[in-house]
Write a protein that holds these residues in place. Structure first.
Motif, short mmCIF file in Angstrom:
data_model
loop_
_atom_site.label_atom_id
_atom_site.label_comp_id
_atom_site.label_asym_id
_atom_site.label_seq_id
_atom_site.Cartn_x
_atom_site.Cartn_y
_atom_site.Cartn_z
N TYR A 31 -48.05 113.41 94.95
CA TYR A 31 -47.11 112.31 95.21
C TYR A 31 -47.91 111.04 95.53
CZ TYR A 31 -43.57 109.94 98.24
OH TYR A 31 -42.71 109.06 98.84
N GLY A 32 -48.95 111.18 96.34
CA GLY A 32 -49.80 110.04 96.70
C GLY A 32 -50.61 109.53 95.53
N ILE A 33 -51.13 110.44 94.70
CA ILE A 33 -51.89 110.00 93.52
C ILE A 33 -51.01 109.17 92.61
CG2 ILE A 33 -52.96 110.83 91.38
CD1 ILE A 33 -54.09 113.18 93.03
N GLY A 34 -49.77 109.61 92.41
CA GLY A 34 -48.84 108.84 91.59
C GLY A 34 -48.55 107.47 92.18
N ALA A 35 -48.33 107.43 93.50
CA ALA A 35 -48.02 106.16 94.16
C ALA A 35 -49.20 105.19 94.07
CB ALA A 35 -47.66 106.42 95.63
N TYR A 36 -50.41 105.68 94.33
CA TYR A 36 -51.58 104.80 94.28
C TYR A 36 -51.90 104.37 92.85
CZ TYR A 36 -52.99 104.68 99.15
OH TYR A 36 -53.04 104.41 100.50
N THR A 37 -51.69 105.25 91.89
CA THR A 37 -51.90 104.87 90.49
C THR A 37 -50.97 103.72 90.10
OG1 THR A 37 -52.59 107.11 89.88
CG2 THR A 37 -51.85 105.68 88.10
N ALA A 38 -49.68 103.87 90.43
CA ALA A 38 -48.71 102.82 90.10
C ALA A 38 -49.03 101.52 90.83
CB ALA A 38 -47.30 103.29 90.47
N ALA A 39 -49.38 101.64 92.12
CA ALA A 39 -49.65 100.43 92.92
C ALA A 39 -50.89 99.70 92.42
CB ALA A 39 -49.81 100.82 94.39
N LEU A 40 -51.95 100.44 92.13
CA LEU A 40 -53.20 99.81 91.69
C LEU A 40 -53.04 99.18 90.30
CD1 LEU A 40 -55.77 102.46 92.95
CD2 LEU A 40 -55.53 100.12 93.78
N LEU A 41 -52.33 99.86 89.41
CA LEU A 41 -52.12 99.29 88.08
C LEU A 41 -51.25 98.04 88.15
CD1 LEU A 41 -51.56 102.50 85.93
CD2 LEU A 41 -53.55 101.00 85.91
N ALA A 42 -50.28 98.04 89.06
CA ALA A 42 -49.39 96.88 89.19
C ALA A 42 -50.10 95.69 89.82
CB ALA A 42 -48.16 97.25 90.00
N THR A 43 -50.92 95.95 90.86
CA THR A 43 -51.54 94.84 91.60
C THR A 43 -52.86 94.39 90.98
OG1 THR A 43 -52.60 96.44 93.10
CG2 THR A 43 -50.48 95.52 93.77
N GLU A 44 -53.66 95.33 90.49
CA GLU A 44 -54.99 94.97 89.98
C GLU A 44 -54.98 94.64 88.49
OE1 GLU A 44 -57.50 94.61 92.02
OE2 GLU A 44 -56.43 95.39 93.78
N ALA A 45 -54.16 95.36 87.73
CA ALA A 45 -54.15 95.16 86.28
C ALA A 45 -52.91 94.42 85.79
CB ALA A 45 -54.26 96.52 85.58
N GLY A 46 -51.92 94.23 86.66
CA GLY A 46 -50.73 93.51 86.26
C GLY A 46 -49.81 94.27 85.32
N TRP A 47 -49.88 95.61 85.37
CA TRP A 47 -49.03 96.41 84.49
C TRP A 47 -47.57 96.31 84.92
CZ3 TRP A 47 -51.04 101.66 82.34
CH2 TRP A 47 -52.29 101.47 81.74
N PRO A 104 -56.92 102.55 105.33
CA PRO A 104 -55.74 102.56 106.21
C PRO A 104 -54.89 101.30 106.11
CG PRO A 104 -57.76 102.29 107.49
CD PRO A 104 -58.17 102.60 106.08
N ASN A 105 -55.42 100.23 105.52
CA ASN A 105 -54.63 99.00 105.36
C ASN A 105 -53.53 99.16 104.31
OD1 ASN A 105 -56.10 97.52 107.27
ND2 ASN A 105 -57.68 97.03 105.74
N GLY A 106 -53.70 100.10 103.40
CA GLY A 106 -52.70 100.32 102.37
C GLY A 106 -52.69 99.24 101.30
N ILE A 107 -51.72 99.32 100.41
CA ILE A 107 -51.59 98.37 99.30
C ILE A 107 -50.20 97.75 99.34
CG2 ILE A 107 -51.56 98.10 96.79
CD1 ILE A 107 -53.46 100.46 96.59
N LEU A 108 -50.17 96.42 99.25
CA LEU A 108 -48.91 95.67 99.24
C LEU A 108 -48.60 95.25 97.81
CD1 LEU A 108 -46.80 94.53 101.28
CD2 LEU A 108 -48.11 92.40 101.26
N LEU A 109 -47.41 95.59 97.35
CA LEU A 109 -46.98 95.21 96.00
C LEU A 109 -46.05 94.01 96.09
CD1 LEU A 109 -47.31 98.53 96.00
CD2 LEU A 109 -46.40 98.27 93.70
N PHE A 110 -46.34 92.99 95.30
CA PHE A 110 -45.54 91.77 95.35
C PHE A 110 -44.56 91.66 94.19
CE2 PHE A 110 -49.48 90.74 97.61
CZ PHE A 110 -48.98 90.23 98.78
#
Length: 213
Positions: A31-47, A104-110
């Motif tokens: 569940y966490g791998i999916g969440a982090y994959t989606a968050a990183l692709l959205a914030t870092e790659a703009g997917w 621990p800071n986590g990822i914020l999606l805008f």
């Protein structure tokens, strides 16, 4: 939204624990791998949302295969302990790999939810998106569980040695069930990331695995 995401998580775990009979204590890790994959692709790659969601499921399924290959010959409590340990290892990676996961800071999606240029971030619109994805996913899980394939999985639960003697490839079936379960957990993680707008490692710890169970 949270209720539907956890309904999807419970249904995905049911495929491997309820149908195939494998006690899985590390489901929150995928569940966490999916969440982090989606968050990183959205914030870092703009997917966009529609690209990150299936990719989150595929990433979780990929890691599930890597986990399943060395553990699927374990039985009973030994398999449960192995999945617990692997779940904790993945949680610690999410917590300590600061360069990628922000620790621990986590990822914020805008970005919020956006499909084909339409902003669906409003709570009532996001609800329908989550409801649709959850309904389709649970329908697929239901069809898998109530088919000849599901009957083969049930044979593992009832007596895997007997199933093996009858010519069923029990190890392959276990790996497939584990991978499919992780795929839908990854989808749930992608929904969680996009609907809450913020993820952090404590969302995916051992307590969450027990809650899903």
């Amino acid at each position: 939204n949270i209720a539907m995401i956890f309904a999807l998580l419970a249904a995905s775990l049911h495929l491997v624990t309820g149908v195939a009979g494998l006690l899985h204590l590390g489901h929150a890790a995928f569940y966490g791998i999916g969440a982090y994959t989606a968050a990183l692709l959205a914030t870092e790659a703009g997917w966009p949302f529609l690209a990150t969601l299936p990719t989150a499921g595929i990433a979780a399924a990929f890691f599930a295969v890597l986990v399943a290959l060395p553990t699927m010959r374990l039985v009973s409590i030994y398999f449960a302990v192995a999945t617990l340990a692997i779940g904790q290892m993945i949680y610690l990676v999410l917590l300590n790999w600061v360069e990628v996961t922000k620790g621990p800071n986590g990822i914020l999606l805008f970005g919020g939810l956006e499909i084909f240029g339409y902003d669906l971030s409003a709570p009532h619109l996001a609800y329908f998106v989550v409801a649709m994805v959850t309904a389709v996913s649970i329908w697929i899980i239901h069809r898998l569980s109530h088919s000849y394939y599901g009957n083969a999985l049930r044979s593992l639960r009832e007596d895997d040695q007997c199933a093996d003697a009858l010519g069923i490839d029990t190890v392959r079936l276990k790996i497939e069930a584990f991978t499919l379960s992780a795929f839908f957990a990854g989808i749930a993680g992608g929904l969680w990331a996009h609907t809450t707008g913020y993820i952090s490692p404590p969302d995916f710890n051992f307590a969450t695995s027990i809650l899903i169970l």
